[in-house]
Design an enzyme around this catalytic site. Structure first.
Site, PDB file in Angstrom:
ATOM      1  N   HIS A 260      48.458  45.015  41.387  1.00  0.00           N
ATOM      2  CA  HIS A 260      49.101  43.878  40.763  1.00  0.00           C
ATOM      3  C   HIS A 260      49.440  44.179  39.307  1.00  0.00           C
ATOM      4  O   HIS A 260      48.845  45.057  38.672  1.00  0.00           O
ATOM      5  CB  HIS A 260      48.206  42.647  40.850  1.00  0.00           C
ATOM      6  CG  HIS A 260      48.091  42.108  42.250  1.00  0.00           C
ATOM      7  ND1 HIS A 260      47.558  40.864  42.534  1.00  0.00           N
ATOM      8  CD2 HIS A 260      48.462  42.639  43.442  1.00  0.00           C
ATOM      9  CE1 HIS A 260      47.613  40.658  43.847  1.00  0.00           C
ATOM     10  NE2 HIS A 260      48.145  41.730  44.413  1.00  0.00           N
ATOM     11  N   GLU A 262      48.891  42.472  36.625  1.00  0.00           N
ATOM     12  CA  GLU A 262      47.767  42.236  35.720  1.00  0.00           C
ATOM     13  C   GLU A 262      46.793  43.404  35.743  1.00  0.00           C
ATOM     14  O   GLU A 262      46.282  43.831  34.693  1.00  0.00           O
ATOM     15  CB  GLU A 262      47.043  40.939  36.110  1.00  0.00           C
ATOM     16  CG  GLU A 262      47.930  39.697  36.104  1.00  0.00           C
ATOM     17  CD  GLU A 262      48.565  39.411  37.455  1.00  0.00           C
ATOM     18  OE1 GLU A 262      48.694  38.225  37.799  1.00  0.00           O
ATOM     19  OE2 GLU A 262      48.930  40.366  38.171  1.00  0.00           O
ATOM     20  N   CYS A 287      46.588  35.836  40.750  1.00  0.00           N
ATOM     21  CA  CYS A 287      45.839  35.540  41.965  1.00  0.00           C
ATOM     22  C   CYS A 287      44.354  35.523  41.630  1.00  0.00           C
ATOM     23  O   CYS A 287      43.938  35.875  40.520  1.00  0.00           O
ATOM     24  CB  CYS A 287      46.142  36.577  43.047  1.00  0.00           C
ATOM     25  SG  CYS A 287      45.478  38.214  42.695  1.00  0.00           S
ATOM     26  N   CYS A 290      42.862  39.064  40.622  1.00  0.00           N
ATOM     27  CA  CYS A 290      43.197  39.443  39.254  1.00  0.00           C
ATOM     28  C   CYS A 290      42.476  38.550  38.245  1.00  0.00           C
ATOM     29  O   CYS A 290      42.079  39.007  37.164  1.00  0.00           O
ATOM     30  CB  CYS A 290      44.698  39.363  39.038  1.00  0.00           C
ATOM     31  SG  CYS A 290      45.629  40.690  39.840  1.00  0.00           S
TER      32      CYS A 290
END
Length: 365
Positions: A260, A262, A287, A290
Site C-alpha cells: 500500500h 502508506e 485501511c 496500514c
C-alpha cells in the site's frame, strides 16, 4: 486576485462578472479589442448588439494587455474581473502572474441563441436565425488566429451554465466559492494532498490508485504509491493475480502482493526519521492494516481526501491511539455544472426555436 472569464457568446460571462462585482466587490477591467467585432455578436443586419451595462459603474480600460497586467500588479490588494479574453496571447500574458485565475463558461448553443435573441430584442434589433448563429459561433470559436476553443483546456475552472435562473446561478457560484484565496496559493493541506494525488498516478495497482506523502514540520520526508514490490512484475502487467482477478473490494486480501502507498512511504522514511509530530497525507483513507502501522511508527495526524470502505474501523483505531484523523476537500476545480432541475429537464424543439417560440428565463451574456 484577477479572474478572467472566457467562453462563447451568451454563455454567461457577464452574468458571472456581475456576480463578482455585486456580491464580492470586484472591479471590472476592459481591454480594447484590436480585431473587428466578430459576426456572432451582430444582429441579422450585421449591427453590433450592445450589452446591458450599468452606466454608473466605473470601468478601467486598457489598450494593451501589458498595461492591464501592470495596473493589477500595482493594485494587487484589489480584486478585479475581466471578460476581455479575446485570444490566447492575452491568456499567455496573464498566466505568468500569480494573481490570475482563468474561468471558462459554456452553455448549450440553443440556450445561448435564445439569450442572444433576448439581447437583440432589448436593442430593438432583428436576431440572426439559429443556423446563422451556429455558423457564426463556429467561425468565432474555431478561428485559428484567436484560438478561443483551446482556452477551455487552459481554464482552471470550467462552468457548464445551462441554468435558466440568475438566482440559481448565484447560489451555485456561492457554493463554488470562486474567490477562495487558496485557488491562488494552495494551503499546506491542499499542497500536500496535491502531491499525494500526483504520487498516486505512479501506482501500478489494478484495483485502485493511492498516493501518500509523509510530512514533518511542513517538509516532505517521503512519498509512496501502491503497487507490487521491487523486482516483482508490476500489478498492471499481471504481477498480482488477486488484483487482476475478479471479486469485489476487500476480498482475497491475504493473497494480494501489492504494497500500500502508506506502507511504501513509511518504509521509505523509517521509524527513526518519522519521530513525533509527523503528518501523513493520503488521497484515500488508510485501511485497517496500514492504520496499525501508522500508529506504530508514531504518526500524530492523518489527512485523507477520498473515503474507503473501512473508514469507521480506521477512525476507531486512530481515536484509541490518539492519532488525529480528518478529511480535506480542496476547492472544486475542473468541470462544474451550474444547472438546476428545471434546466436539466428541458427538451429543446428545433422547430420551436426556428420559429422563435421557445422561451428561456433571465438572459445571461
Amino acid at each position: 486576485m484577477l479572474i478572467g472569464v472566457c467562453g462563447g457568446i451568451c454563455a454567461g460571462k457577464h452574468a458571472i462578472q456581475d456576480y463578482l462585482i455585486d456580491r464580492h466587490g470586484f472591479q471590472p477591467l476592459t481591454l480594447t479589442r484590436a480585431a473587428a467585432t466578430p459576426s456572432v455578436e451582430k444582429s441579422a443586419s450585421d449591427v453590433h448588439v450592445p450589452e446591458m451595462k450599468d452606466s454608473t459603474l466605473s470601468i478601467s480600460t486598457f489598450t494593451h494587455v501589458s498595461e492591464l497586467v501592470d495596473f493589477v500588479t500595482k493594485n494587487w490588494q484589489t480584486d478585479f474581473v475581466t471578460t476581455c479574453i479575446h485570444d490566447e496571447a492575452i491568456v499567455d500574458a496573464l498566466s505568468h502572474r500569480p494573481f490570475f485565475i482563468l474561468v471558462h463558461v459554456d452553455a448549450p448553443i440553443s440556450i445561448r441563441w435564445q439569450r442572444f435573441k433576448d439581447r437583440c430584442a432589448r436593442a430593438s434589433l432583428t436576431p440572426p436565425t439559429l443556423e446563422q448563429f451556429v455558423l457564426r459561433n463556429d467561425q468565432h470559436l474555431y478561428d485559428p488566429a484567436a484560438g478561443l476553443a483551446a482556452l477551455a483546456s487552459r481554464a482552471r475552472i470550467k462552468l457548464l451554465n445551462n441554468t435558466t435562473s440568475l438566482t440559481t446561478l448565484h447560489t451555485s457560484l456561492d457554493t463554488l466559492n470562486l474567490t477562495d484565496q487558496s485557488r491562488l496559493r494552495p494551503t499546506w493541506d491542499h499542497y500536500f494532498m496535491t502531491l499525494a494525488s500526483l504520487a498516486a498516478r505512479r501506482s501500478n495497482c489494478m484495483r485502485r490508485q493511492v498516493g501518500c506523502v509523509l510530512v514533518r514540520e511542513k517538509r516532505v520526508m517521503s512519498t509512496g504509491y501502491n503497487g507490487t514490490p521491487r523486482h516483482i512484475t508490476n500489478c498492471n502487467e499481471g504481477g498480482c493475480s488477486r488484483c487482476n482477478g475478479g471479486g469485489g473490494g476487500g476480498t482475497g486480501l491475504a493473497t494480494c502482493l501489492c504494497i500500500h502507498a502508506e506502507e511504501n512511504a513509511l518504509l521509505e522514511a523509517g521509524r527513526e526519521r518519522v519521530g513525533g509530530g509527523a503528518v501523513l497525507y493520503c488521497n484515500t483513507c488508510p485501511c485497517l492494516t496500514c492504520s496499525i502501522k501508522i500508529v506504530q511508527v508514531g504518526i500524530t495526524e492523518v489527512v485523507f481526501s477520498q473515503s474507503y470502505y473501512m473508514d469507521a474501523e480506521a477512525a476507531k483505531l486512530f481515536e484509541k491511539a490518539g492519532v488525529k484523523l480528518r478529511q480535506f476537500s480542496p476547492p472544486k476545480e475542473g468541470l462544474v455544472s451550474l444547472c438546476d432541475d428545471h434546466a436539466a429537464a428541458l427538451t429543446f424543439d428545433t422547430k420551436a426555436f426556428t420559429n422563435g417560440h421557445a422561451g428561456i428565463g433571465n438572459s445571461q451574456a
